[in-house]
Scaffold this active site. Sequence first.
Site, PDB file in Angstrom:
ATOM      1  N   TYR A  63       0.855  -1.190   0.000  1.00  0.00           N
ATOM      2  CA  TYR A  63       0.000   0.000   0.000  1.00  0.00           C
ATOM      3  C   TYR A  63       0.888   1.235   0.000  1.00  0.00           C
ATOM      4  CZ  TYR A  63      -3.662  -3.268   1.659  1.00  0.00           C
ATOM      5  OH  TYR A  63      -4.534  -4.322   1.811  1.00  0.00           O
ATOM      6  N   SER A 210     -12.902  -4.962   2.565  1.00  0.00           N
ATOM      7  CA  SER A 210     -13.919  -4.213   1.795  1.00  0.00           C
ATOM      8  C   SER A 210     -15.339  -4.535   2.270  1.00  0.00           C
ATOM      9  CB  SER A 210     -13.773  -4.481   0.295  1.00  0.00           C
ATOM     10  OG  SER A 210     -12.484  -4.154  -0.175  1.00  0.00           O
ATOM     11  N   GLY A 213     -18.088  -2.659   0.675  1.00  0.00           N
ATOM     12  CA  GLY A 213     -18.121  -2.713  -0.790  1.00  0.00           C
ATOM     13  C   GLY A 213     -17.286  -1.606  -1.409  1.00  0.00           C
ATOM     14  N   ARG A 214     -16.129  -1.312  -0.785  1.00  0.00           N
ATOM     15  CA  ARG A 214     -15.228  -0.234  -1.222  1.00  0.00           C
ATOM     16  C   ARG A 214     -15.938   1.118  -1.208  1.00  0.00           C
ATOM     17  NH1 ARG A 214     -10.787  -3.037  -3.195  1.00  0.00           N
ATOM     18  NH2 ARG A 214     -11.293  -5.183  -3.654  1.00  0.00           N
ATOM     19  N   GLY A 215     -16.841   1.261  -0.280  1.00  0.00           N
ATOM     20  CA  GLY A 215     -17.518   2.550  -0.095  1.00  0.00           C
ATOM     21  C   GLY A 215     -18.923   2.591  -0.665  1.00  0.00           C
TER      22      GLY A 215
HETATM   23  N1  LIG Z   1      -6.421  -8.528   1.401  1.00  0.00           N
HETATM   24  C1  LIG Z   1      -6.717  -7.808   0.355  1.00  0.00           C
HETATM   25  O1  LIG Z   1      -6.482  -8.192  -0.785  1.00  0.00           O
HETATM   26  C2  LIG Z   1      -7.373  -6.467   0.553  1.00  0.00           C
HETATM   27  C3  LIG Z   1      -7.993  -5.809  -0.520  1.00  0.00           C
HETATM   28  C4  LIG Z   1      -8.592  -4.594  -0.291  1.00  0.00           C
HETATM   29  C5  LIG Z   1      -8.573  -4.023   0.979  1.00  0.00           C
HETATM   30  N2  LIG Z   1      -7.951  -4.671   2.005  1.00  0.00           N
HETATM   31  C6  LIG Z   1      -7.913  -4.103   3.379  1.00  0.00           C
HETATM   32  O2  LIG Z   1      -9.251  -3.959   3.819  1.00  0.00           O
HETATM   33  C7  LIG Z   1      -9.477  -2.615   4.240  1.00  0.00           C
HETATM   34  C8  LIG Z   1     -10.928  -2.237   3.968  1.00  0.00           C
HETATM   35  O3  LIG Z   1     -11.288  -2.431   2.618  1.00  0.00           O
HETATM   36  P1  LIG Z   1     -11.484  -1.226   1.590  1.00  0.00           P
HETATM   37  O4  LIG Z   1     -10.850  -0.004   2.127  1.00  0.00           O
HETATM   38  O5  LIG Z   1     -11.071  -1.753   0.270  1.00  0.00           O
HETATM   39  O6  LIG Z   1     -13.049  -1.062   1.475  1.00  0.00           O
HETATM   40  P2  LIG Z   1     -14.235  -0.657   2.443  1.00  0.00           P
HETATM   41  O7  LIG Z   1     -13.811  -0.699   3.839  1.00  0.00           O
HETATM   42  O8  LIG Z   1     -15.386  -1.490   2.012  1.00  0.00           O
HETATM   43  O9  LIG Z   1     -14.552   0.828   1.978  1.00  0.00           O
HETATM   44  C9  LIG Z   1     -13.616   1.874   2.059  1.00  0.00           C
HETATM   45  C10 LIG Z   1     -14.191   3.094   1.373  1.00  0.00           C
HETATM   46  O10 LIG Z   1     -15.404   3.460   2.041  1.00  0.00           O
HETATM   47  C11 LIG Z   1     -15.340   4.805   2.425  1.00  0.00           C
HETATM   48  N3  LIG Z   1     -16.016   4.911   3.734  1.00  0.00           N
HETATM   49  C12 LIG Z   1     -15.655   4.274   4.877  1.00  0.00           C
HETATM   50  N4  LIG Z   1     -16.516   4.569   5.853  1.00  0.00           N
HETATM   51  C13 LIG Z   1     -17.429   5.419   5.320  1.00  0.00           C
HETATM   52  C14 LIG Z   1     -18.565   6.062   5.839  1.00  0.00           C
HETATM   53  N5  LIG Z   1     -18.942   5.887   7.098  1.00  0.00           N
HETATM   54  N6  LIG Z   1     -19.290   6.873   5.011  1.00  0.00           N
HETATM   55  C15 LIG Z   1     -18.927   7.028   3.720  1.00  0.00           C
HETATM   56  N7  LIG Z   1     -17.854   6.411   3.166  1.00  0.00           N
HETATM   57  C16 LIG Z   1     -17.105   5.631   3.971  1.00  0.00           C
HETATM   58  C17 LIG Z   1     -13.880   5.177   2.515  1.00  0.00           C
HETATM   59  O11 LIG Z   1     -13.769   6.539   2.261  1.00  0.00           O
HETATM   60  P3  LIG Z   1     -12.463   7.414   2.599  1.00  0.00           P
HETATM   61  O12 LIG Z   1     -11.329   6.704   1.933  1.00  0.00           O
HETATM   62  O13 LIG Z   1     -12.772   8.717   1.988  1.00  0.00           O
HETATM   63  O14 LIG Z   1     -12.299   7.462   4.053  1.00  0.00           O
HETATM   64  C18 LIG Z   1     -13.284   4.292   1.397  1.00  0.00           C
HETATM   65  O15 LIG Z   1     -13.379   4.958   0.175  1.00  0.00           O
HETATM   66  C19 LIG Z   1      -8.439  -1.809   3.464  1.00  0.00           C
HETATM   67  O16 LIG Z   1      -8.176  -0.563   4.073  1.00  0.00           O
HETATM   68  C20 LIG Z   1      -7.256  -2.736   3.477  1.00  0.00           C
HETATM   69  O17 LIG Z   1      -6.535  -2.611   4.701  1.00  0.00           O
HETATM   70  C21 LIG Z   1      -7.352  -5.881   1.807  1.00  0.00           C
END
Ligand SMILES: NC(=O)c1ccc[n+]([C@@H]2O[C@H](COP(=O)([O-])OP(=O)(O)OC[C@H]3O[C@@H](n4cnc5c(N)ncnc54)[C@H](OP(=O)(O)O)[C@@H]3O)[C@@H](O)[C@H]2O)c1
Length: 335
Positions: A63, A210, A213-215
């Site tokens: 990252y 996620s 759902g990635r937001g």
């Molecule tokens: N193992 C893997 O292959 C893999 C893949 C992907 C992710 N990950 C890990 O999993 C973590 C979480 O997954 P993710 O970040 O992909 O997706 P997520 O948690 O489903 O969604 C993150 C997105 O949602 C937004 N968000 C979060 N809370 C919110 C709220 N209350 N209201 C409005 N928007 C909100 C964030 O905005 P902002 O960014 O503007 O805050 C970001 O754009 C990552 O940070 C990473 O550490 C691992």
Amino acid sequence: MSIQRRTLGTISHDGSPLEVSALGLGCMGMSEFYGTGDEATGIATIHRALDLGVTFLDTADMYGPFTNERLVGKAIADRRDEVQLATKFGNERAEDGARLGINGRPDYVRSACDASLQRLGVDHIDLYYQHRVDQSVPIEETVGAMKQLVEAGKVRHLGLSEASVDTIRRAHATHPITALQTEWSLFTRDLEDQILPTVRELGIGLVPYSPLGRGLLTGAITSEQALEDGDSRRTAYFPRFQGEALEANLVLVARIRELAGTLGCTPGQLALAWVLAQGDDVVPIPGTKRVAYLEENVGAAAVTLSIEDLAALDAAVPRDAVAGARYGDMSSIDA
Ligand SMILES: NC(=O)c1ccc[n+]([C@@H]2O[C@H](COP(=O)([O-])OP(=O)(O)OC[C@H]3O[C@@H](n4cnc5c(N)ncnc54)[C@H](OP(=O)(O)O)[C@@H]3O)[C@@H](O)[C@H]2O)c1
């Protein structure tokens, strides 16, 4: 606001499971992929998380690349004892960001771990995951090298990410696996058929990534244009955010918003409460770079869903209703 604890894994090298906060914090978006972040805001979000009892932090060497681990390291420098620190190796990248492929070779496992420890400024990692399975290296060799890291005291628990049933079984036979990190949310439920029963049989915890759902599931993304230029979700790599698929998915999000309204919570909180309701062995890691979103997400831990609420959600968002694959290119996924 305070948050409950959960345990991941029933067996480990010393017989103890890993205790973490019921919700973790995904730190990825603070450094890359989802628009622009800045270090100070990311650090403030991590500090607020710790104050609220969200102590399970998720990062990876790739990252940034590398900058996210440095950011997390800076944030926890004088609070290391409060944190369960998870990081990952295996998606090899160069300093300039170029992707060098998946690497599970034992020598690389050792050097990647040393580099992560240095960037994080810590003497051990609580949970060390293989980020993606290297199909050219037998999993026994990769996990064998990870096991040596445990023996050397550099790592406490081992994890896998996006591993198949066969890989999970072989890895677990080499050294106890504490957690599998894989995508799981109202929009991504593929793991429920085979992966979930397997990890439950083996006593491996599940860390859904996620979970929002990635937001998309928060309702905050209303169009492609709502995302910054350069946000990876605007690329073909994420088909659910493109054109007609996005429009179809926003119809589902509207249904989630409506149900959330009847329950007195936000759509994002409902999406997280659904993941939390899947079992005490499940610890989602919603990602955010902002204090306000973090606080909202922590509120999900106080949302209790009845069997009727879960059935209403199932009816509103049937399991395979989402439009578009979760990744445009699934070639790195172990199947
Ligand atoms: N193992 C893997 O292959 C893999 C893949 C992907 C992710 N990950 C890990 O999993 C973590 C979480 O997954 P993710 O970040 O992909 O997706 P997520 O948690 O489903 O969604 C993150 C997105 O949602 C937004 N968000 C979060 N809370 C919110 C709220 N209350 N209201 C409005 N928007 C909100 C964030 O905005 P902002 O960014 O503007 O805050 C970001 O754009 C990552 O940070 C990473 O550490 C691992």
